[in-house]
Structures are given as structure tokens and as C-alpha cells.
Design an enzyme around this catalytic site. Structure first.
Site, PDB file in Angstrom:
ATOM      1  N   ASP A  94       0.858  -1.182   0.000  1.00  0.00           N
ATOM      2  CA  ASP A  94       0.000   0.000   0.000  1.00  0.00           C
ATOM      3  C   ASP A  94       0.895   1.234   0.000  1.00  0.00           C
ATOM      4  O   ASP A  94       1.278   1.749   1.046  1.00  0.00           O
ATOM      5  CB  ASP A  94      -0.913  -0.015   1.230  1.00  0.00           C
ATOM      6  CG  ASP A  94      -2.003   1.039   1.136  1.00  0.00           C
ATOM      7  OD1 ASP A  94      -2.043   1.777   0.141  1.00  0.00           O
ATOM      8  OD2 ASP A  94      -2.820   1.123   2.075  1.00  0.00           O
ATOM      9  N   ALA A  95       1.269   1.658  -1.201  1.00  0.00           N
ATOM     10  CA  ALA A  95       2.232   2.747  -1.356  1.00  0.00           C
ATOM     11  C   ALA A  95       1.664   3.948  -2.100  1.00  0.00           C
ATOM     12  O   ALA A  95       2.230   5.029  -2.068  1.00  0.00           O
ATOM     13  CB  ALA A  95       3.480   2.247  -2.087  1.00  0.00           C
ATOM     14  N   LYS A  96       0.535   3.742  -2.804  1.00  0.00           N
ATOM     15  CA  LYS A  96      -0.158   4.821  -3.521  1.00  0.00           C
ATOM     16  C   LYS A  96       0.800   5.616  -4.396  1.00  0.00           C
ATOM     17  O   LYS A  96       0.843   6.840  -4.374  1.00  0.00           O
ATOM     18  CB  LYS A  96      -0.905   5.725  -2.538  1.00  0.00           C
ATOM     19  CG  LYS A  96      -1.951   4.966  -1.714  1.00  0.00           C
ATOM     20  CD  LYS A  96      -2.652   5.861  -0.710  1.00  0.00           C
ATOM     21  CE  LYS A  96      -3.693   5.076   0.074  1.00  0.00           C
ATOM     22  NZ  LYS A  96      -3.092   4.085   1.010  1.00  0.00           N
ATOM     23  N   ARG A  97       1.558   4.909  -5.211  1.00  0.00           N
ATOM     24  CA  ARG A  97       2.507   5.541  -6.112  1.00  0.00           C
ATOM     25  C   ARG A  97       1.777   6.072  -7.345  1.00  0.00           C
ATOM     26  O   ARG A  97       0.619   5.763  -7.587  1.00  0.00           O
ATOM     27  CB  ARG A  97       3.609   4.570  -6.504  1.00  0.00           C
ATOM     28  CG  ARG A  97       4.482   4.098  -5.347  1.00  0.00           C
ATOM     29  CD  ARG A  97       5.200   5.263  -4.676  1.00  0.00           C
ATOM     30  NE  ARG A  97       6.280   4.800  -3.815  1.00  0.00           N
ATOM     31  CZ  ARG A  97       6.269   4.833  -2.502  1.00  0.00           C
ATOM     32  NH1 ARG A  97       5.203   5.281  -1.860  1.00  0.00           N
ATOM     33  NH2 ARG A  97       7.307   4.434  -1.797  1.00  0.00           N
TER      34      ARG A  97
END
Length: 275
Positions: A94-97
Site C-alpha cells: 500500500d504505497a499509492k505511487r
């Protein structure tokens, strides 16, 4: 992990639970701080206790990056531990890149080659060339932010154009030109309730990653009523409600019990849907 493998795990375990590893030393029990790598040891205990009841794990990168190199080492060790000891579980970073194309290429290489993660959350705001680099990896998943569970989601995601189409609907429609049901999922917050009907009108067959059940007040039954499809099509995430259910020496056992309770509720919902 392919779509069919994920569906098989859901049916086999009677669960579509994703355990969020939002590991915060400020909330961890004191007993783990006597160990060499407290963050990893906490995660390891949680993973072993909850693995029979879930199909996915979702480490949130912010909770590891905040502690620099040691935090990222714990993240890598956690992912390697899951792959070696619980290889049938989907691992979601869950890094929302999401950035301009060449930067997204490097982010994709980081998570899909260097860390060899199964799935990554991605922000859609910068459009096609910021998302498609993540879609070039066979067997990997892009999980695109669509309609989130936070209060601020209403600031932009529900904005309507002159025809009444909302921004999250545009994201769903446009992004289906880039990916498909085999490599793209969407993040839809559990607190959105009946809005899942609107999501399913636009994206009937995609898997949805659903945070917000438990500590954030989302209803599992409501999510299933409006969001479940013929393949289940849901990965419901619980983080704080499981991993911080207890703060004593029995934290892992209590976390396992909480995960089992959710799994049992999910088994009932799958049975209702004839799955």
C-alpha cells in the site's frame, strides 16, 4: 498471483479478508521490544496467527518508511517471510505511487522486480502514462484509487461534470482502457455503503480492495450486499481492528481470534451469495 488463483483461495478458505500491516511501534506490545527486530517480529507473529483466516496481507509503506532503513528492512523481511511461509497469500504494497511515466517505471521496478510484490496501490490523478508502467508486469496487480473511505474523499472524488458524471466514475471508465479484470483492481472505501452499487454499474467484474471495515466503521454486510459479484470480487481489509486488538503478551492469539471472527462472517456472506 492470477485472478483465478485468488478466486480459488477465497473459495477454499471461505474468506476474502486482507490483513493490513500498519505496524506502529507506538501501538505494539512491550514484549516485542526485547527482540532484535521488533517491527518484523510483531508482523511475523500476526501473520502466523491470522494466515488460516485471510487471503492477503497489505503492509502500508508509510509505517515502514517512517523508520528509515531499519523500517524498510523490516518491510522486506516481512514480505519475504510471507512468500516463504504462506506462499498462497496475496501481498499488497500500500504505497499509492503514481508519477510521470519514467518515474512510474522506476516505482514499478522497485515493487514488482526488487521486492517482487504481487500488487501495488496506485494514484490515478496523473493519468494513463503514470499508470500503464505498472501494468506491464505479468501476474502483478495495479490497485487504483477510486472512491476512498476518508472524509476528504468528497472534496474531489464526488465532483460532477455538466452531465452529472462524478470524478470517481470517470476514473473507473477511463482506466478500463488501460487495464483489465486480470491486472487491475480498485480501492473503494467500506464507508461508502450503497455507493458500491454505482461502482458495480461501471466496473461489474473487477476486484475491489475495501478498507474501512472495523475501526473506521464500515459495515461488512453492506459492502457485500452492494459490492459482491459472481466471483466474490472483494478483498476486505482490516488493520487496527485485528493487529491492535490486544496490547499484551497474547496479542497474536487475540489477533488470530479477531481474524477468525471476520472469516466466519465472510463465510456466511459467501454462502448467501451462493459461492
Amino acid at each position: 498471483m492470477t485472478r483465478q488463483e485468488l478466486i480459488q483461495q477465497i473459495k477454499q478458505k471461505r474468506s476474502f479478508l486482507c490483513v493490513g500491516l500498519d505496524t506502529d511501534p507506538k501501538k505494539m506490545p512491550q514484549c516485542v521490544f526485547d527482540l532484535h527486530d521488533p517491527i518484523f517480529e510483531f508482523n511475523k507473529a500476526i501473520i502466523d496467527a491470522t494466515a488460516p483466516y485471510c487471503v492477503a496481507y497489505k503492509p502500508n509503506l508509510a509505517f515502514y518508511e517512517a523508520y528509515g532503513i531499519k523500517g524498510m528492512e523490516a518491510f522486506v523481511k516481512t514480505c519475504e517471510y510471507i512468500k516463504e511461509n504462506h506462499p498462497h497469500h496475496l501481498i499488497i504494497a500500500d504505497a499509492k505511487r503514481g508519477d510521470i511515466g519514467n518515474t512510474s517505471q522506476m516505482y514499478a521496478r522497485t515493487f514488482f522486480e526488487e521486492y517482487n510484490i504481487d500488487a501495488l496501490t496506485v494514484a490515478p490523478y496523473m493519468g494513463e502514462d503514470s499508470v500503464t508502467p505498472f501494468l506491464q508486469y505479468e501476474g502483478k496487480w495495479v490497485i487504483l484509487l477510486a472512491l476512498t473511505s476518508n472524509k476528504g474523499s468528497h472534496d474531489f472524488q464526488l465532483m460532477q461534470d455538466a452531465q452529472g458524471e462524478r470524478l470517481f466514475e470517470k476514473v473507473l471508465k477511463k482506466s478500463q482502457e488501460w487495464g483489465n479484470t486480470e491486472n487491475m483492481m480498485y480501492v473503494v472505501g467500506a464507508t461508502q455503503g450503497q455507493m458500491f452499487e454505482d461502482i458495480r454499474r461501471v466496473a461489474p467484474d473487477h476486484f475491489l480492495l475495501v478498507p474501512g471495515v472495523g475501526a473506521q466503521g464500515g459495515s461488512l454486510q453492506e459492502v457485500c450486499k452492494y459490492g459482491m459479484n459472481k466471483d466474490c470480487g472483494l478483498l476486505v481489509n482490516s488493520s487496527r481492528g485485528i493487529i491492535y486488538a490486544s496490547n499484551d503478551d497474547h496479542f497474536a492469539e487475540v489477533a488470530g481470534n479477531k481474524a477468525r471472527e471476520l472469516q466466519q462472517e465472510m463465510a456466511e456472506e459467501l454462502a448467501k451469495a451462493g459461492l
